[in-house]
Design a protein around this motif. Structure first.
Motif, PDB file in Angstrom:
ATOM      1  N   UNK A   1     -20.816  32.539 -41.286  1.00 34.81           N
ATOM      2  CA  UNK A   1     -20.522  33.631 -42.216  1.00 34.81           C
ATOM      3  C   UNK A   1     -19.034  34.002 -42.230  1.00 34.81           C
ATOM      4  N   UNK A   2     -18.705  35.039 -42.986  1.00 31.18           N
ATOM      5  CA  UNK A   2     -17.317  35.439 -43.145  1.00 31.18           C
ATOM      6  C   UNK A   2     -16.731  36.189 -41.976  1.00 31.18           C
ATOM      7  N   UNK A   3     -17.553  36.602 -41.024  1.00 37.94           N
ATOM      8  CA  UNK A   3     -17.046  37.264 -39.828  1.00 37.94           C
ATOM      9  C   UNK A   3     -16.690  38.727 -39.995  1.00 37.94           C
ATOM     10  N   UNK A   4     -17.155  39.356 -41.084  1.00 30.51           N
ATOM     11  CA  UNK A   4     -16.866  40.777 -41.287  1.00 30.51           C
ATOM     12  C   UNK A   4     -17.863  41.622 -40.503  1.00 30.51           C
ATOM     13  N   UNK A   5     -17.375  42.681 -39.885  1.00 29.16           N
ATOM     14  CA  UNK A   5     -18.207  43.590 -39.096  1.00 29.16           C
ATOM     15  C   UNK A   5     -18.021  44.983 -39.698  1.00 29.16           C
ATOM     16  N   UNK A   6     -18.702  45.233 -40.810  1.00 31.77           N
ATOM     17  CA  UNK A   6     -18.492  46.459 -41.568  1.00 31.77           C
ATOM     18  C   UNK A   6     -19.326  47.617 -41.062  1.00 31.77           C
ATOM     19  N   UNK A   7     -18.830  48.819 -41.309  1.00 33.53           N
ATOM     20  CA  UNK A   7     -19.557  50.023 -40.934  1.00 33.53           C
ATOM     21  C   UNK A   7     -20.661  50.314 -41.950  1.00 33.53           C
ATOM     22  N   UNK A   8     -21.548  51.230 -41.602  1.00 33.74           N
ATOM     23  CA  UNK A   8     -22.610  51.636 -42.514  1.00 33.74           C
ATOM     24  C   UNK A   8     -23.655  50.556 -42.697  1.00 33.74           C
TER      25      UNK A   8
ATOM     26  N   UNK B   1     -13.963  49.396 -39.258  1.00 33.60           N
ATOM     27  CA  UNK B   1     -14.565  48.074 -39.406  1.00 33.60           C
ATOM     28  C   UNK B   1     -13.837  47.077 -38.512  1.00 33.60           C
ATOM     29  N   UNK B   2     -14.502  45.988 -38.225  1.00 36.48           N
ATOM     30  CA  UNK B   2     -13.914  44.920 -37.418  1.00 36.48           C
ATOM     31  C   UNK B   2     -14.155  43.585 -38.115  1.00 36.48           C
ATOM     32  N   UNK B   3     -13.485  42.544 -37.625  1.00 42.85           N
ATOM     33  CA  UNK B   3     -13.810  41.192 -38.061  1.00 42.85           C
ATOM     34  C   UNK B   3     -13.533  40.233 -36.916  1.00 42.85           C
ATOM     35  N   UNK B   4     -14.153  39.046 -36.960  1.00 37.15           N
ATOM     36  CA  UNK B   4     -14.143  38.165 -35.804  1.00 37.15           C
ATOM     37  C   UNK B   4     -14.471  36.728 -36.205  1.00 37.15           C
ATOM     38  N   UNK B   5     -14.449  35.857 -35.217  1.00 39.34           N
ATOM     39  CA  UNK B   5     -14.879  34.453 -35.340  1.00 39.34           C
ATOM     40  C   UNK B   5     -16.390  34.442 -35.102  1.00 39.34           C
ATOM     41  N   UNK B   6     -17.189  34.283 -36.155  1.00 34.66           N
ATOM     42  CA  UNK B   6     -18.627  34.529 -36.004  1.00 34.66           C
ATOM     43  C   UNK B   6     -19.352  33.543 -35.102  1.00 34.66           C
ATOM     44  N   UNK B   7     -18.958  32.281 -35.120  1.00 32.39           N
ATOM     45  CA  UNK B   7     -19.646  31.318 -34.264  1.00 32.39           C
ATOM     46  C   UNK B   7     -19.315  31.569 -32.807  1.00 32.39           C
ATOM     47  N   UNK B   8     -18.055  31.835 -32.490  1.00 38.07           N
ATOM     48  CA  UNK B   8     -17.711  32.121 -31.091  1.00 38.07           C
ATOM     49  C   UNK B   8     -18.390  33.396 -30.600  1.00 38.07           C
ATOM     50  N   UNK B   9     -18.544  34.376 -31.480  1.00 37.79           N
ATOM     51  CA  UNK B   9     -19.299  35.570 -31.096  1.00 37.79           C
ATOM     52  C   UNK B   9     -20.742  35.204 -30.771  1.00 37.79           C
ATOM     53  N   UNK B  10     -21.369  34.392 -31.626  1.00 35.68           N
ATOM     54  CA  UNK B  10     -22.770  34.016 -31.401  1.00 35.68           C
ATOM     55  C   UNK B  10     -22.920  33.169 -30.137  1.00 35.68           C
ATOM     56  N   UNK B  11     -22.045  32.201 -29.967  1.00 38.59           N
ATOM     57  CA  UNK B  11     -22.128  31.364 -28.765  1.00 38.59           C
ATOM     58  C   UNK B  11     -21.808  32.168 -27.513  1.00 38.59           C
ATOM     59  N   UNK B  12     -20.947  33.173 -27.654  1.00 41.69           N
ATOM     60  CA  UNK B  12     -20.691  34.065 -26.526  1.00 41.69           C
ATOM     61  C   UNK B  12     -21.918  34.882 -26.158  1.00 41.69           C
TER      62      UNK B  12
END
Length: 426
Positions: free
Chosen positions: A70-77, A180-191
């Motif tokens: 995914x795009x790695x967005x970590x939005x509020x709400x 809001x935050x954003x991140x590397x989604x695969x590394x977050x999941x594998x972490x």
């Protein structure tokens, strides 16, 4: 046999390379989870913290689906805005949903800190208005969130200031959300998978679930084994398929696409997004983008509604990117990939029970990083006997697609074509 991770920039820059054996034979646990994405792994972590034995079954590799693409967005709400939620469920319930949405972002950040997950966590999202009407709506939304929800991490950005913040073309204003935050989604999941492993979660890749049945216990079957458990969580999202027909009609799998450019100069990167926030726009078929740690533009745009991806994903996404950043006309696209997510009719996730021992959570509609992580936490609470917060999400009405799984596709395509036309006409 599992499929390899898609050839994405995320897979090329993965920090974790753990692998887990396929299920072979019979096992037993307190909770079996089908699906190795954010929902399943978050649930596994929070259940283990409560002392439950947990087994995760993943058809391919952990993070293989939308959680790793995914795009790695970590939005509020929530994915639906607060005005819509107030009309749908009332102000008190809408406030509880807002608070849970904030908790979703906080939970992501807490897990990253607790387990030292290296996933390029950054701050802020700039949501842009494609029309003057949309700009007015964003201004009203900011005013509403500040006045009614006491939310001070958001402000309206007028067109003049926006031009100083980004070279993106065609926008009339924006909403800046600094929480809001954003991140590397695969590394977050594998972490998360590495964290679950350290807590003692049993995980099996290449273990596609064929069916399950409820007897004295729940029995979850794969080709080469079965897991007997007290509780089962279906955390499959867009890959639920025919595993559970009683809830499949709540969601519609759709495909979305992302490209990664070649690394850009620091000057170009700061011109595109001055403050290194994530960005998105107000189109119904939304565009979303951000910069990677090595200054690539990661741009998501375009959707399709069949099981097939375009043959040339970079060519499919490039026009969307150039409509916003024409200055990138000569910039190489080095990666292009697609993924399948699940949307719901009202864009709110569907959480609930198929039976007292079988739970499900899916339909994040593009807001999955924080809300799927939160959903796993709420599932753990519910299994542990405290269902109040789970019920805040589960009690949001979840209309089924007309015609169920058989006829939902042509109806969705007609609707999306209408909204795509509306986007183009402004």
């Amino acid at each position: 046999m599992s499929e390899a991770h898609v050839n994405s920039w995320y897979a090329a820059t993965a920090n974790y390379h753990d692998s887990f054996p396929a299920l072979a034979g019979d096992e037993r646990c307190d909770v079996c989870i089908v699906g190795g994405g954010y929902t399943g792994l978050s649930a596994a972590i929070h259940l283990r913290k409560r002392g439950y034995s947990v087994t995760v079954l993943e058809a391919n590799h952990l993070g293989w689906g939308a959680s790793g693409r995914n795009g790695g967005h970590v939005g509020t709400g929530q994915r639906a805005d607060q005005d819509a939620l107030e009309r749908l469920v009332g102000k008190r319930h809408a406030r509880a949903l807002w608070d849970l949405g904030l908790e979703g972002v906080a939970t992501v950040c807490e897990l990253i800190k607790e387990f030292d997950i290296h996933c390029e966590l950054k701050e802020g999202n700039l949501h842009t208005a494609c029309t003057k009407k949309a700009a007015q709506e964003l201004q009203s939304e900011v005013d509403h969130l500040q006045a009614v929800y006491d939310y001070e991490d958001i402000r309206y950005v007028d067109a003049g200031e926006l031009k100083a913040m980004t070279s993106a073309q065609g926008f009339h204003g924006a909403m800046l959300d600094t929480a809001s935050r954003h991140l590397h989604p695969l590394n977050y999941c594998l972490g998360l998978a590495r964290a679950a492993q350290t807590l003692g979660v049993v995980m099996h890749e290449a273990s596609r679930v064929t069916h399950y049945d409820e007897r004295t216990h729940v029995h979850v079957h794969t080709e080469n084994g079965q897991v007997e458990c007290e509780h089962l969580l279906l955390a499959c999202n867009g890959y639920l398929g025919k595993l559970e027909s009683r809830v499949a009609g709540q969601i519609m799998p759709i495909n979305n696409y992302v490209v990664a450019t070649e690394p850009l100069s620091e000057e170009t990167a700061r011109r595109l997004i001055r403050d290194d926030t994530s960005m998105s726009d107000s189109r119904f078929v939304i565009n979303y983008w951000k910069l990677s740690a090595d200054n690539r533009l990661l741009f998501g745009g375009g959707e399709s509604y069949t099981s097939r991806f375009p043959k040339d994903i970079p060519a499919f996404v490039r026009p969307h990117m150039l409509s916003i950043y024409p200055e990138l006309a000569d910039t190489r696209i080095e990666y292009g990939w697609g993924g399948t997510l699940a949307i719901t009719l009202n864009r709110m996730p569907a959480l609930g029970h198929v039976s007292p021992r079988v739970l499900y959570a899916h339909g994040y509609s593009g807001h999955g990083v924080p809300i799927a992580t939160l959903a796993g936490k709420l599932v753990a609470e519910s299994i542990a006997g405290t269902a109040e917060r789970f019920d805040v999400m589960a009690n949001v009405p979840t209309p089924r697609f007309p015609g169920g799984t058989l006829l939902r596709w042509p109806g969705l395509v007609a609707g999306m074509l209408y909204y795509s036309l509306r986007d183009r006409l402004g």
